[in-house]
Scaffold this motif. Sequence first.
Motif, short mmCIF file in Angstrom:
data_model
loop_
_atom_site.label_atom_id
_atom_site.label_comp_id
_atom_site.label_asym_id
_atom_site.label_seq_id
_atom_site.Cartn_x
_atom_site.Cartn_y
_atom_site.Cartn_z
N LEU A 1 0.83 -1.20 0.00
CA LEU A 1 0.00 0.00 0.00
C LEU A 1 0.86 1.25 0.00
N ALA A 2 1.94 1.24 0.78
CA ALA A 2 2.83 2.39 0.81
C ALA A 2 3.49 2.61 -0.55
N GLU A 3 3.90 1.52 -1.19
CA GLU A 3 4.54 1.63 -2.51
C GLU A 3 3.55 2.08 -3.57
N ALA A 4 2.27 1.76 -3.40
CA ALA A 4 1.25 2.17 -4.37
C ALA A 4 0.93 3.65 -4.28
N ARG A 5 1.39 4.32 -3.23
CA ARG A 5 1.21 5.76 -3.05
C ARG A 5 -0.26 6.17 -3.18
N LEU A 6 -1.08 5.57 -2.36
CA LEU A 6 -2.49 5.90 -2.34
C LEU A 6 -2.68 7.34 -1.89
N GLU A 7 -3.75 7.95 -2.39
CA GLU A 7 -4.11 9.29 -1.94
C GLU A 7 -5.32 9.21 -1.02
N GLY A 8 -5.37 10.10 -0.04
CA GLY A 8 -6.49 10.13 0.88
C GLY A 8 -6.00 10.15 2.31
N ASP A 9 -6.88 9.71 3.21
CA ASP A 9 -6.55 9.66 4.64
C ASP A 9 -6.63 8.20 5.07
N VAL A 10 -5.61 7.42 4.71
CA VAL A 10 -5.57 5.99 5.00
C VAL A 10 -4.36 5.70 5.88
N ARG A 11 -4.60 5.05 7.00
CA ARG A 11 -3.52 4.68 7.92
C ARG A 11 -3.28 3.18 7.80
N TYR A 12 -2.00 2.79 7.80
CA TYR A 12 -1.62 1.39 7.70
C TYR A 12 -1.13 0.93 9.07
N LEU A 13 -1.78 -0.10 9.60
CA LEU A 13 -1.47 -0.58 10.94
C LEU A 13 -1.05 -2.04 10.91
N LEU A 14 -0.22 -2.41 11.85
CA LEU A 14 0.16 -3.80 12.08
C LEU A 14 -0.40 -4.23 13.44
N ALA A 15 -1.11 -5.34 13.46
CA ALA A 15 -1.59 -5.91 14.72
C ALA A 15 -0.63 -7.02 15.11
#
Length: 311
Positions: free
Chosen positions: A50-64
């Motif tokens: 997702l980080a490499e895809a450079r999404l636009e918006g307000d998206v947070r990436y979390l690890l559980a």
Amino acid sequence: MAGLKMSPENEAPSFGLWETGRSKSSDDPENDMPLVVICTSACADLGVALAEARLEGDVRYLLASTSASENDRGEPFGDAVRTAFAAMSNVGLVFIAVNPDAASDLTVACEVASAARRGGLFAVALSMQRAAPTCDGGLLQAGLLREFDAVIELRAQWPQARSLACDVVRHLAGGLKVAPPVCTDLADVQGILRGAIVSVGVGEAMDSPDLHTGARESDAVERAIRDVGSLQVESATGVIVVIAGDCSVRLLEIARATHQVGGLVKAEDAAVVPTVHVEPATRDRFRIILLAAHRPIPDRAVSPDDLVQHL
């Protein structure tokens, strides 16, 4: 195999949530709908993708991560920042990656979903396809729906499912807005997804818009229907028609594509709504992603222990 045990509400969860990255802001950041994508260790590379895809918006990436998987400093890796659902009250959708072939991670994913829902959030499973076909797919679906608000089935195994997961998140993030100017509201999306198993179909056409013939939107819709299966569309209890393209996308194209899909859906009370993600750099690429929802009729209650025992 250990049973899938949910933490009682008065106990602290056995997992920690760590923010590993964020999407880049759009041109209208105050109108971006906050979304969250949570990965367990078996699907941790989705956050990287997702980080490499450079999404636009307000998206947070979390690890559980569980305490057993954290290092001596109590951090899973790098400069990740610990967070909690209490800090996410304004989040529209929480996507949680699920790999059914990793039983221990499935347990964590279900516990994360349960905690998110207790916090008033809408939890959506991004469920990968199992490596070996089984005859108990219905039980798995029912078990996941017990723990999640909705289940989006990605018809690919991990890691091949990453690109489709990225597309689903990218275009929903691009189409959902806090104050939508024309169409899709968060309540529309949640209403279609709630309690549903969701199938995904993707179709694409490359051409300039033709408002007389409607060629490119018709071609893209037909390909998406073939991809998901016409029976899935016909029997759907609701469909989200995700439309992505450059600034040449016209309202008439949106209406035609939505009407074309809606014409196949047989249930009179089924909602068919569009959401539109404008990507200026796509250059005449017109993409349709169909999210066809089905609400299964439960024949019996499925316990978490039932779910893991059939993995």
